[in-house]
Design an enzyme around this catalytic site. Sequence first.
Site, short mmCIF file in Angstrom:
data_model
loop_
_atom_site.label_atom_id
_atom_site.label_comp_id
_atom_site.label_asym_id
_atom_site.label_seq_id
_atom_site.Cartn_x
_atom_site.Cartn_y
_atom_site.Cartn_z
CG ASP A 24 43.63 43.93 48.67
OD1 ASP A 24 43.52 42.69 48.63
OD2 ASP A 24 42.75 44.70 48.25
CD GLU A 103 37.14 35.50 49.33
OE1 GLU A 103 36.17 35.68 48.58
OE2 GLU A 103 38.01 36.34 49.55
CE LYS A 139 39.00 38.81 52.07
NZ LYS A 139 40.01 39.08 51.04
CB THR A 164 35.10 39.72 52.39
OG1 THR A 164 35.64 40.62 51.43
CG2 THR A 164 34.44 38.55 51.69
CG PHE A 186 34.84 45.61 49.33
CD1 PHE A 186 35.17 45.03 50.53
CD2 PHE A 186 35.15 44.93 48.16
CE1 PHE A 186 35.81 43.79 50.58
CE2 PHE A 186 35.79 43.70 48.20
CZ PHE A 186 36.13 43.13 49.41
#
Length: 329
Positions: A24, A103, A139, A164, A186
């Site tokens: 990440d 993303e 994403k 996400t 998350f």
Amino acid sequence: MSDAKKLARSALDQLKDVTTVVADTGDFEAMVKFKPTDATTNPSLILAAASMPAYQSLIDEAVSYGKENGKTTEEQLNTAMDKVCINFGMEILKIIPGRVSTEVDARLSFDKNAMVDKAKQLIALYKANGISKDRILIKLSSTWEGIQAAKILEAEYGIHVNMTLIFNFYQAIACGDVKATLISPFVGRIFDWFVKNTDKKTYEPLEDPGVKSVTSIYNYYKKYDYKTVVMGASFRNTGQITGLAGCDLLTISPGLLDQLSKSTDTLKTQLDVEAAKGLDIPKVTVDENTFRWQMNEDAMATEKLAEGIRKFGIDAVKLENLLRERLLN
């Protein structure tokens, strides 16, 4: 050093036995050091990397590409924004054996068609640079509109998506129902909300609300043979990570990867496909009304989804401003 100490494997290596580890970060050096299978980026990570001298050539090349391929300043800016994301993605793919997540601008999170169009543009740009769509995950924010965009991209275009900002069980089921390739629940942000909004400030790993959320999603997916895979994300400590050992994927920051690499604690597998299949879990149906009601009833999920979209949007604007300044010079 004793023979036992020499033979002890790091917690990170033990984790890699049962879980695909994803970096990440936008920092290439960290990827080389920790050797993840996959990597993920977002505007926040790219913005942080863009301020580092080592990555200026990627920014400069994107700006030049924008100038060459856009007529107006706004066209140049949009093109440069796409290209900087692709540039980072291509560099990452030189390091890792797996896939990189790129993303779609969070400001499009409530426009299904705009998300589909942007995803197709990003895939086309990768293709023009010799990168197959099989190595890319697009994403998307897990709004209702984002989930419907995922359905179109997966079914009609064979474009793989990473959903996400997952904070809610029904949100995750809706993503699985449209056969999204991957979801990113998350963990740390769920933990943050509970610490802020309740009297409890610390949790044992298996009692952590973020860990429990991902565990329930994983078990449901495996119980009902969903093809969508689960990638736990946004960790605050190594306990949250080890509490999800066995999850399909975990995306981990360099700091926590470093801690795991230095630990020789024995790792226990917590999530298991066969164990999940034996659980008594009722099947649920999630349509738009159910989705919106369940999100409405979940203050944590509603607040964290909105906050996540806002923060990614803010960093996208900052990255745009950085590129605009260079375009005008």
